[in-house]
Design a protein around this motif. Structure first.
Motif, PDB file in Angstrom:
ATOM      1  N   GLU A  49       0.754  -1.265   0.068  1.00 23.18           N
ATOM      2  CA  GLU A  49      -0.082  -0.111  -0.087  1.00 23.18           C
ATOM      3  C   GLU A  49       0.942   1.257   0.306  1.00 23.18           C
ATOM      4  OE1 GLU A  49      -3.529   1.825   2.441  1.00 23.18           O
ATOM      5  OE2 GLU A  49      -3.130  -0.079   2.984  1.00 23.18           O
ATOM      6  N   TYR A  50       1.918   1.196   0.587  1.00 23.57           N
ATOM      7  CA  TYR A  50       2.832   2.406   0.855  1.00 23.57           C
ATOM      8  C   TYR A  50       4.161   2.618   0.253  1.00 23.57           C
ATOM      9  CZ  TYR A  50      -0.691   3.275   4.827  1.00 23.57           C
ATOM     10  OH  TYR A  50      -1.859   3.620   5.540  1.00 23.57           O
ATOM     11  N   GLU A  51       4.605   1.346  -0.036  1.00 23.05           N
ATOM     12  CA  GLU A  51       6.068   1.318  -0.324  1.00 23.05           C
ATOM     13  C   GLU A  51       6.474   0.669  -1.794  1.00 23.05           C
ATOM     14  OE1 GLU A  51       8.689  -0.422   2.781  1.00 23.05           O
ATOM     15  OE2 GLU A  51       7.312   0.465   4.335  1.00 23.05           O
ATOM     16  N   ARG A  52       5.535  -0.023  -2.104  1.00 22.09           N
ATOM     17  CA  ARG A  52       5.907  -0.784  -3.521  1.00 22.09           C
ATOM     18  C   ARG A  52       6.323   0.021  -4.674  1.00 22.09           C
ATOM     19  NH1 ARG A  52       5.087  -5.481  -5.646  1.00 22.09           N
ATOM     20  NH2 ARG A  52       3.674  -6.417  -4.064  1.00 22.09           N
ATOM     21  N   GLN A  53       5.739   1.168  -4.759  1.00 20.81           N
ATOM     22  CA  GLN A  53       6.342   2.168  -5.977  1.00 20.81           C
ATOM     23  C   GLN A  53       7.728   2.538  -5.695  1.00 20.81           C
ATOM     24  OE1 GLN A  53       4.229   2.864  -3.519  1.00 20.81           O
ATOM     25  NE2 GLN A  53       4.456   4.850  -2.748  1.00 20.81           N
ATOM     26  N   LEU A  54       8.298   2.579  -4.500  1.00 19.33           N
ATOM     27  CA  LEU A  54       9.872   2.713  -4.249  1.00 19.33           C
ATOM     28  C   LEU A  54      10.671   2.012  -4.867  1.00 19.33           C
ATOM     29  CD1 LEU A  54       9.673   3.924  -0.540  1.00 19.33           C
ATOM     30  CD2 LEU A  54       9.292   5.334  -2.673  1.00 19.33           C
ATOM     31  N   GLY A  55      10.516   0.807  -5.019  1.00 23.86           N
ATOM     32  CA  GLY A  55      11.336  -0.045  -5.808  1.00 23.86           C
ATOM     33  C   GLY A  55      12.395  -1.053  -5.309  1.00 23.86           C
ATOM     34  N   SER A  56      12.960  -1.003  -4.358  1.00 22.82           N
ATOM     35  CA  SER A  56      13.211  -0.314  -3.251  1.00 22.82           C
ATOM     36  C   SER A  56      14.415  -0.394  -2.354  1.00 22.82           C
ATOM     37  CB  SER A  56      11.917  -0.617  -2.168  1.00 22.82           C
ATOM     38  OG  SER A  56      12.284  -0.368  -0.802  1.00 22.82           O
ATOM     39  N   ASP A  57      15.420   0.653  -2.426  1.00 21.78           N
ATOM     40  CA  ASP A  57      16.505   0.473  -1.827  1.00 21.78           C
ATOM     41  C   ASP A  57      16.637   0.196  -0.463  1.00 21.78           C
ATOM     42  OD1 ASP A  57      17.758   1.255  -4.105  1.00 21.78           O
ATOM     43  OD2 ASP A  57      18.714   3.304  -3.633  1.00 21.78           O
ATOM     44  N   GLN A  58      15.771   0.329   0.337  1.00 21.98           N
ATOM     45  CA  GLN A  58      15.685   0.064   1.706  1.00 21.98           C
ATOM     46  C   GLN A  58      15.372  -1.321   1.774  1.00 21.98           C
ATOM     47  OE1 GLN A  58      16.386   1.938   4.508  1.00 21.98           O
ATOM     48  NE2 GLN A  58      16.498  -0.126   5.578  1.00 21.98           N
ATOM     49  N   GLU A  59      14.527  -1.870   1.067  1.00 24.09           N
ATOM     50  CA  GLU A  59      14.195  -3.402   1.007  1.00 24.09           C
ATOM     51  C   GLU A  59      15.467  -4.071   0.652  1.00 24.09           C
ATOM     52  OE1 GLU A  59      10.427  -6.310  -0.304  1.00 24.09           O
ATOM     53  OE2 GLU A  59      10.953  -4.609  -1.569  1.00 24.09           O
ATOM     54  N   ALA A  60      16.310  -3.573  -0.352  1.00 17.59           N
ATOM     55  CA  ALA A  60      17.333  -4.518  -0.473  1.00 17.59           C
ATOM     56  C   ALA A  60      18.449  -4.298   0.402  1.00 17.59           C
ATOM     57  CB  ALA A  60      17.857  -3.722  -1.873  1.00 17.59           C
ATOM     58  N   GLN A  61      18.408  -2.894   0.965  1.00 20.28           N
ATOM     59  CA  GLN A  61      19.442  -2.944   2.406  1.00 20.28           C
ATOM     60  C   GLN A  61      18.851  -3.935   3.436  1.00 20.28           C
ATOM     61  OE1 GLN A  61      22.130  -0.449   2.775  1.00 20.28           O
ATOM     62  NE2 GLN A  61      22.521  -2.148   4.422  1.00 20.28           N
ATOM     63  N   ASP A  62      17.627  -4.172   3.685  1.00 18.17           N
ATOM     64  CA  ASP A  62      17.084  -5.301   4.576  1.00 18.17           C
ATOM     65  C   ASP A  62      17.719  -6.300   4.228  1.00 18.17           C
ATOM     66  OD1 ASP A  62      15.917  -3.087   6.001  1.00 18.17           O
ATOM     67  OD2 ASP A  62      13.950  -3.531   5.175  1.00 18.17           O
ATOM     68  N   ILE A  63      17.584  -6.817   3.050  1.00 21.82           N
ATOM     69  CA  ILE A  63      17.886  -8.135   2.734  1.00 21.82           C
ATOM     70  C   ILE A  63      19.587  -8.336   2.877  1.00 21.82           C
ATOM     71  CG2 ILE A  63      18.295  -9.710   0.497  1.00 21.82           C
ATOM     72  CD1 ILE A  63      15.825  -8.168  -0.477  1.00 21.82           C
ATOM     73  N   TYR A  64      20.267  -7.377   2.545  1.00 25.51           N
ATOM     74  CA  TYR A  64      21.705  -7.453   2.752  1.00 25.51           C
ATOM     75  C   TYR A  64      22.053  -7.701   4.436  1.00 25.51           C
ATOM     76  CZ  TYR A  64      26.656  -5.973   2.959  1.00 25.51           C
ATOM     77  OH  TYR A  64      27.873  -5.694   3.170  1.00 25.51           O
ATOM     78  N   ASP A  65      21.349  -6.879   5.056  1.00 25.30           N
ATOM     79  CA  ASP A  65      21.365  -6.766   6.418  1.00 25.30           C
ATOM     80  C   ASP A  65      21.356  -8.068   7.048  1.00 25.30           C
ATOM     81  OD1 ASP A  65      22.356  -4.278   6.427  1.00 25.30           O
ATOM     82  OD2 ASP A  65      20.452  -3.368   7.330  1.00 25.30           O
ATOM     83  N   GLU A  66      20.068  -8.720   6.569  1.00 26.42           N
ATOM     84  CA  GLU A  66      19.677  -9.765   7.267  1.00 26.42           C
ATOM     85  C   GLU A  66      20.401 -11.247   6.772  1.00 26.42           C
ATOM     86  OE1 GLU A  66      17.626 -12.584   9.600  1.00 26.42           O
ATOM     87  OE2 GLU A  66      17.546 -10.242   9.592  1.00 26.42           O
ATOM     88  N   MET A  67      21.121 -11.062   5.538  1.00 22.62           N
ATOM     89  CA  MET A  67      21.815 -12.090   5.002  1.00 22.62           C
ATOM     90  C   MET A  67      23.214 -12.210   5.936  1.00 22.62           C
ATOM     91  SD  MET A  67      22.776 -13.265   1.126  1.00 22.62           S
ATOM     92  CE  MET A  67      23.072 -11.456   0.493  1.00 22.62           C
ATOM     93  N   LYS A  68      23.619 -10.725   5.916  1.00 20.72           N
ATOM     94  CA  LYS A  68      24.917 -10.515   6.771  1.00 20.72           C
ATOM     95  C   LYS A  68      24.769 -11.198   8.247  1.00 20.72           C
ATOM     96  CE  LYS A  68      28.364  -7.050   7.941  1.00 20.72           C
ATOM     97  NZ  LYS A  68      28.724  -5.605   7.835  1.00 20.72           N
ATOM     98  N   ASN A  69      23.626 -10.663   8.725  1.00 21.21           N
ATOM     99  CA  ASN A  69      23.320 -11.006  10.086  1.00 21.21           C
ATOM    100  C   ASN A  69      23.268 -12.672  10.182  1.00 21.21           C
ATOM    101  OD1 ASN A  69      22.482 -10.875  13.047  1.00 21.21           O
ATOM    102  ND2 ASN A  69      20.507 -11.627  12.092  1.00 21.21           N
ATOM    103  N   ARG A  70      22.677 -13.459   9.292  1.00 19.76           N
ATOM    104  CA  ARG A  70      22.631 -14.789   9.234  1.00 19.76           C
ATOM    105  C   ARG A  70      23.839 -15.501   9.150  1.00 19.76           C
ATOM    106  NH1 ARG A  70      17.096 -17.167   8.892  1.00 19.76           N
ATOM    107  NH2 ARG A  70      15.484 -15.392   9.448  1.00 19.76           N
ATOM    108  N   ILE A  71      24.703 -14.996   8.170  1.00 18.39           N
ATOM    109  CA  ILE A  71      26.049 -15.594   7.852  1.00 18.39           C
ATOM    110  C   ILE A  71      27.019 -15.460   9.137  1.00 18.39           C
ATOM    111  CG2 ILE A  71      28.262 -15.137   6.545  1.00 18.39           C
ATOM    112  CD1 ILE A  71      26.356 -14.562   4.402  1.00 18.39           C
TER     113      ILE A  71
END
Length: 334
Positions: free
Chosen positions: A217-239
């Motif tokens: 509803e609110y963020e899909r149009q962003l594309g989203s750099d923040q979502e990519a950052q979240d993926i990176y951070d979570e992958m780093k945390n799990r590794i």
């Protein structure tokens, strides 16, 4: 979980009647909960409650011929999730101390951080089903709250024991959410050791579902750099926790997205595949561990490798150096 929200229906309706006398049928019936029924000339109310270890659940069905104000009392600070199911307008929760009002519209949901104090539930005339559960904010720990940016201010307020209430953006409540709520409360089992695990899994699923709805509803149009950052951070945390045993599929489960979607978002920002990113982060993690621990065998096993030979081959293939050569070169520089 200690009961912290008291809905003072008796101040509006008088003493409770036996639930069997009710002509008001709950919109979402609850199994193994406690029920109370109220009625007077102005309307009816049916309250269902269940006390779990991690969450306390309330379902309030109300019919009112005119505007109604129901006092609420909060005894301790918690994170609350409210859903309003029905078509008869919006309800409001007023913080009496701050003189702040939080609106929940029909077929919408909202998270609200409520510290101890007095509140008021404002209902226009009509029929309403209000599904509420409040839960321990401590379920968010070790960084697992990172993907839920819409909850960060509320989690921070909970952790700091803020005296000020606050809320998230609201989100749509559709048929999928209602079906999950029905499944949730129909399968509650008092006194069952597996019940708390079930509540945690259902709570986790509802939080992830609301995240998806807010994103759409609110963020899909962003594309989203923040979502990519979240993926990176979570992958780093799990590794950092699991080493080479970490699998990309765990990200899909965590974010509730397909690997194709996560990979597309990640590549857009970092110009590499998820597998390449995983390998790069794993090498960085191994290098850090080698410098912190002189024992190559200990580093190998702590990073999830089942043999020193496999570990050394992997490291040399990716860096051109054996682990011992990398450590020796670092020592020469310093």
């Amino acid at each position: 979980m200690k009961k912290a929200l008291y809905i003072h229906l008796e101040t509006v309706f008088g003493e409770a009647h036996q639930p069997e006398d009710s002509t008001l049928q709950p919109h979402i019936p609850m199994s193994n909960g406690e029920s109370r029924y109220y009625r007077n000339a102005s309307g009816q109310a049916y309250l269902q409650e269940f006390d779990g270890l991690l969450a306390y659940i309330n379902i309030l069905d109300v019919t009112a011929s005119n505007r109604m104000v129901i006092p609420l009392r909060i005894l301790q600070a918690d994170l609350h999730l409210f859903y309003l199911i029905g078509k008869d307008g919006a309800i409001q929760i007023k913080d009496m101390k701050q003189d702040v009002t939080y609106t929940i519209s029909s077929s919408r949901g909202r998270y609200i951080y409520l510290p101890s104090g007095d509140y008021a539930l404002h209902l226009p005339g009509g029929s309403y089903t209000i599904f509420n559960f409040y839960f321990r904010g401590s379920i968010f720990r070790n960084g697992n709250e990172r993907p839920f940016r819409f909850l960060h201010p509320l989690i921070d307020a909970y952790r700091s024991n803020s005296p000020l209430s606050s809320c998230s953006v609201d989100f749509r409540v559709g048929s999928i959410t209602i079906a999950r709520l029905q499944h949730f409360v129909l399968n509650l089992r008092a006194g069952d050791l597996d019940n708390d695990k079930f509540i945690y899994e259902e709570l986790n699923g509802l939080i992830k579902l609301s995240k998806k709805k807010i994103f759409n509803e609110y963020e899909r149009q962003l594309g989203s750099d923040q979502e990519a950052q979240d993926i990176y951070d979570e992958m780093k945390n799990r590794i950092s926790r699991h080493g080479q045993e970490f699998r990309i599929a765990a990200l899909c489960d965590f974010f509730g997205k397909s690997q194709q979607y996560i990979g597309r978002i990640y590549r857009k920002k970092y110009k590499q595949s998820l597998q390449a990113g995983r390998k790069q982060l794993l090498i960085e993690h191994i290098k850090q561990q080698i410098l912190l621990d002189d024992s190559i065998s200990h580093v190998a096993y702590s990073c999830g490798f089942n043999s020193i030979h496999h570990f050394s081959n992997f490291f040399k293939q990716e860096t051109g150096l054996s682990p011992s050569e990398y450590l020796g070169g670092f020592r020469k520089e310093y």
